[in-house]
Enzyme design. Structure first.
Site, mmCIF file in Angstrom:
data_model
loop_
_atom_site.group_PDB
_atom_site.id
_atom_site.type_symbol
_atom_site.label_atom_id
_atom_site.label_comp_id
_atom_site.label_asym_id
_atom_site.label_seq_id
_atom_site.Cartn_x
_atom_site.Cartn_y
_atom_site.Cartn_z
ATOM 1 N N GLU A 1 -9.028 -1.133 14.333
ATOM 2 C CA GLU A 1 -9.618 -1.994 13.322
ATOM 3 C C GLU A 1 -8.575 -2.964 12.781
ATOM 4 O O GLU A 1 -7.457 -2.580 12.462
ATOM 5 C CB GLU A 1 -10.133 -1.108 12.195
ATOM 6 N N SER B 1 -11.609 -5.555 7.625
ATOM 7 C CA SER B 1 -12.728 -4.899 6.986
ATOM 8 C C SER B 1 -13.259 -5.887 5.984
ATOM 9 O O SER B 1 -12.510 -6.374 5.147
ATOM 10 C CB SER B 1 -12.217 -3.651 6.273
ATOM 11 N N ARG C 1 0.860 -1.192 0.000
ATOM 12 C CA ARG C 1 0.000 0.000 0.000
ATOM 13 C C ARG C 1 0.892 1.237 0.000
ATOM 14 O O ARG C 1 1.651 1.451 0.943
ATOM 15 C CB ARG C 1 -0.859 0.027 1.279
ATOM 16 N N GLU D 1 0.683 4.197 0.850
ATOM 17 C CA GLU D 1 0.054 5.295 1.602
ATOM 18 C C GLU D 1 1.125 6.101 2.283
ATOM 19 O O GLU D 1 1.943 5.542 3.026
ATOM 20 C CB GLU D 1 -0.822 4.682 2.692
ATOM 21 N N ARG E 1 -0.212 -6.272 12.425
ATOM 22 C CA ARG E 1 -1.116 -5.494 13.276
ATOM 23 C C ARG E 1 -1.779 -6.371 14.325
ATOM 24 O O ARG E 1 -1.949 -5.976 15.476
ATOM 25 C CB ARG E 1 -2.177 -4.811 12.417
ATOM 26 N N ARG F 1 0.666 2.530 13.018
ATOM 27 C CA ARG F 1 0.085 1.263 12.605
ATOM 28 C C ARG F 1 0.059 1.061 11.096
ATOM 29 O O ARG F 1 -0.627 0.161 10.630
ATOM 30 C CB ARG F 1 -1.334 1.150 13.154
ATOM 31 N N HIS F 2 0.781 1.896 10.334
ATOM 32 C CA HIS F 2 0.787 1.724 8.888
ATOM 33 C C HIS F 2 2.167 1.341 8.385
ATOM 34 O O HIS F 2 3.174 1.925 8.790
ATOM 35 C CB HIS F 2 0.369 3.029 8.196
#
Lengths: 531, 317
Positions: free
Chosen positions: A454, A457, A303, A305, A505, A311-312
């Site tokens: 979270e 998902s 990813r 991002e 995670r 947490r990324h």
């Protein structure tokens, strides 16, 4: 100046010179005499030393192991050194954790993974002074082979993992020497934060650890974390295989971005470019349409991002599940939550030592869960948040602080760190989410939370090509780019749902750690590309 | 196309009785037979006999129905009236006040859209029997979503405890359709604990106190203070002396139960109440039901006949 003066001066100079020269000569002679004395002394000592070193062949630096010979020697592991082996003479290979010389004795602490044992080398009939000196000068982290006698101790050695025994060293050889200056000290790396500040001792900050990951991974805490992570992966596989799932491997170089165009890495692919997969979503669904019914896959997820949060990561390991169901997508939720509960139970029952080790450096509350898993509806969550004073709309997505607050409210009432939130509003979910049949504002989608954050998902997917096209157009997505995806549903597709979790995670939240980089061996984020 | 068409003379579906017997001979064996016996010999049943059989069946059926009715009546006659409807309460000097069905909003606070979920944390070593009885009563009155969970602090729970709240409701996946939630969590706690609204209520501890809370939801509390005090007194006696007391205290309590039940069908008089529920459960859990006196036995049977205690008996093994 007159000639006589010059001459006189010259004579004076000569005289002075000879005086200076005499003095110089004298000094040099003295120096030489001293040197000779010293050398004689050294030679004498050396002779003494050589004479007294009866233990010369019982220590030293071994030649580099190039597989020169096959020694018929069994090496005992440090964790197997127990009182049962008392009085046995055994060989051990371990690292030097610490070494301390005290006069005629040298105390070494030998370490192998999480286990440490004390070793003692004392001047006596088996060991000479030179041997003790040699041992005391060995650098930390060097790998050594030690032949020793296992001795029971009356008083427990609190600082080691093997508390009931001690080694009395007979022979000691260095297999691989470490450089004297280490970039970080292991004791500092294991010290809890608070303790470091109080006693004025050092702790190691995260960047230093990550730059010298090879040494940081040797600490007992890191060993425990990654063994537990391996357990998570193994329990995931075992539970799903027992439920009749098939493991699949999906391609990571793909032609079109699966989730959305923004956060995807581009790679050059011969004459064109391709993308690194953001999730195995499309391929999981294609497998369901290909009649595999229940599939899971474990693989990297990329990813792009640009978030520098706790947490990324830009690359992480994704554990994804997809399952065809009979009549209601709750069948899939029950299957996924049961898998998670089996993982938690397995960790609780088989990895207590690792959890305790991590807790020593990073104390946290043990992880609690309910079986069967608690399932709340989105409307209920909104009501709970409103009752706690948060202002939010009924169809708004939950922000991170709201998620954390909700986690705390659920923990207070039900005493569980893991729960499912069902029936999210349709507007905040991706285009392939199936809308709720009874209320078009909501969808058949769900999120799972651990400790208020979270981790999964998921949703029931739209398995009808017509509806999928409508939803894609509603979201303004270019149909040409997802043509292959929509085509896979045109030839009979079963109703299906699924979801995916991130290994790092989940491990981080299970242990109550605060940064996902602690649970990723060689983490990747926008600022870090090595090691 | 045919050339000529002739209308059919006769319809095509006339049933023609084809004879199956070629020659018929009179019976040689018998002398003089009347039709009935003749028919019997050939295996056909006399219509009169058929009618008789039918009358017998009818009579037997009516007999069974009567027996069932009498059984039911017997139960109702021997079991004192246990109707918990508030409209029939009329004890004490105060006039009977018709309170109507309980309004959950007035009892528990306004509903903001979240399911009103009562969470009970109980230790599997001490199952709260009276709360299970109250759960059955609540289910009769409201739409209750019941669920049982096992907390991670407990590793193994015997199967009867997992199904103690009965089978899952068919609609249990739609939480919105229920008025009340009843969530039982088997957890390693020292004292039974109930949590309802964590923002405004502290947790309630102790089986007796939670029982009092749940009983109020049924709005069947007696009106007059004397009765209420008596009820509280019986509940405390049950909890402290029957459940936690030594054998001496238990014997004393059983004697006072026996004498109270000799005077009236239920502990508080003519009405079934929380006192009966809690006392009966304590007696059953202590295993004193088999050795108890006559009145107590009769009273326990009446409780069982009510049907609310069905969930308790499987857990007593």
């Amino acid at each position: 100046m007159t000639k006589e003066n010059v001459q006189g001066a010259g004579e004076d100079e000569q005289q002075a010179q000879s005086k200076k020269a005499l003095k110089k000569q004298q000094k040099e002679a003295e120096k030489a005499a001293k040197k000779a004395e010293k050398q004689a002394k050294l030679a004498a000592e050396q002779q003494e030393a050589d004479e007294d070193d009866f233990a010369k062949d019982r220590y030293g630096i071994s030649p580099m192991v190039q597989s020169q010979q096959k020694l018929d020697r069994a090496l005992v592991r440090v964790q197997d050194l127990t009182p049962e082996k008392a009085e046995q003479q055994i060989w051990v290979r371990a690292r030097i954790h610490t070494s301390r010389a005290k006069g005629k004795q040298c105390f070494l602490v030998l370490r192998h993974q999480q286990f440490t044992v004390q070793a003692l080398l004392a001047v006596g009939d088996r060991a000479s002074k030179q041997m003790v000196k040699f041992a005391a000068n060995l650098t930390k982290e060097s790998i050594i082979d030690v032949e020793a006698v296992v001795k029971k101790v009356e008083q427990k050695i609190e600082s080691c993992s093997q508390q009931d025994v001690e080694l009395h060293v007979e022979r000691i050889f260095v297999i691989s020497q470490s450089e004297a200056r280490l970039p970080l000290q292991l004791e500092d790396a294991v010290r809890p934060e608070g303790e470091g500040d109080e006693e004025g001792r050092a702790t190691v900050n995260q960047d230093t650890r990550l730059d010298n990951r090879v040494i940081d991974l040797r600490t007992t805490t890191s060993q425990a974390i990654f063994r537990l992570q391996s357990g998570v992966c193994q329990l995931f596989r075992d539970t799903l295989i027992n439920k009749g799932f098939v493991e699949i491997q999906t391609p990571k170089i793909i032609s079109a971005a699966s989730e959305g165009g923004a956060n995807v890495f581009t790679v050059s692919y011969f004459k064109t470019s391709a993308y690194l997969a953001q999730s195995p979503q499309l391929y999981k669904q294609m497998c369901i349409c290909a009649d595999f019914d229940k599939v899971f896959c474990v693989g990297p997820v990329f990813r792009a991002e640009d978030s520098n949060t706790h947490r990324h990561l830009t690359e992480f390991v994704g554990l994804d599940i997809e399952m065809a169901f009979n009549y209601h997508y709750h069948e899939v939720i029950d299957s996924i939550t049961d898998t998670m509960v089996q993982i938690f139970k397995g960790l609780r029952d088989r990895f207590q030592t690792e959890i305790q080790t991590v807790n020593k450096q990073y104390p946290s509350e043990p992880f609690k869960f309910l079986e069967p898993t608690l399932r709340l509806e989105y409307k209920e969550a909104v009501a709970m948040l409103k009752a706690a004073g948060v202002e939010m709309g009924d169809e708004e997505d939950l922000s991170t602080p709201n998620e954390k607050l909700l986690g705390r409210l659920v923990k207070e009432k039900y005493d569980t760190d893991f729960y499912v939130l069902d029936k999210y509003p349709l507007a905040v979910r991706p285009f392939y989410t199936m809308p709720d049949p009874n209320n078009t504002k909501y969808s058949n989608s769900y999120d799972m939370f651990m400790r208020g954050e979270e981790i999964l998902s998921g949703a029931q997917r739209v398995h009808d090509a017509q509806l999928l096209t409508e939803r894609a157009m509603h979201h303004g997505i270019d149909l040409e780019k997802i043509k292959a995806y929509i085509d896979s549903f045109r030839y009979g597709a079963p109703p299906h749902a699924g979801g995916g979790i991130g290994l790092e995670r989940v491990t981080m939240l299970y242990l109550g750690l605060h940064n996902v980089r602690q649970t990723s061996m060689f983490p990747r984020d926008p600022k870090r590309l090595t090691p | 196309m045919p050339m000529y068409k002739v209308k059919p003379v006769s319809p095509g579906d006339i049933k023609i009785d084809l004879p199956t017997c070629m020659y018929k001979l009179p019976n040689v064996h018998a002398q003089r037979m009347n039709c009935g016996e003749h028919a019997l010999q050939n295996g056909e049943v006399d219509p009169a006999l058929k009618a008789l059989e039918e009358r017998q069946d009818e009579v037997l059926r009516r007999l069974y129905e009567l027996k069932a009715t009498v059984d039911g009546l017997a139960k109702t006659v021997t079991t004192p009236d246990a109707d918990l409807d508030a409209s029939t309460l009329s004890r004490g000097p105060a006039e009977a006040v018709f309170r109507g069905t309980a309004d959950l909003d007035s009892l528990l606070g306004k509903d903001l859209g979240a399911l009103r979920d009562i969470v009970i944390n109980a230790n599997p070593g001490h199952p709260p029997l009276s709360l299970l009885v109250l759960h059955a009563l609540l289910c009769q009155r409201y739409q209750v979503l019941s669920s049982v969970h096992v907390h991670s602090s407990v590793s193994v729970v015997p199967p009867p405890l997992l199904s103690c709240l009965g089978p899952r409701h068919i609609d249990s996946y739609v939480r919105q359709r229920f008025q009340l939630g009843f969530t039982l969590i088997w957890k390693d706690v020292s004292e039974l604990q109930m949590k309802f609204n964590t923002q405004s209520m502290c947790p309630i501890e102790g089986e007796a106190n939670v029982a009092r809370f749940l009983f109020r939801l049924l709005s069947a509390e007696p009106q007059d203070p004397v009765t209420v005090t008596q009820m509280d007194s019986w509940i405390d006696t049950a909890v402290f002396q029957l459940a936690e007391g030594g054998s001496k205290e238990q014997a004393v309590t059983l004697r006072s139960l026996n004498s109270a039940l000799g005077r009236s069908p239920w502990l508080l008089g003519q009405e079934f109440s929380l006192a009966d529920i809690v006392c009966a459960c304590c007696v059953l859990r202590a295993g004193l039901n088999t050795s108890a006196a006559a009145n107590v036995q009769r009273w326990l049977e009446s409780c069982q006949n009510l049907g609310h205690f069905d969930c308790v008996y499987p857990l007593l093994q």
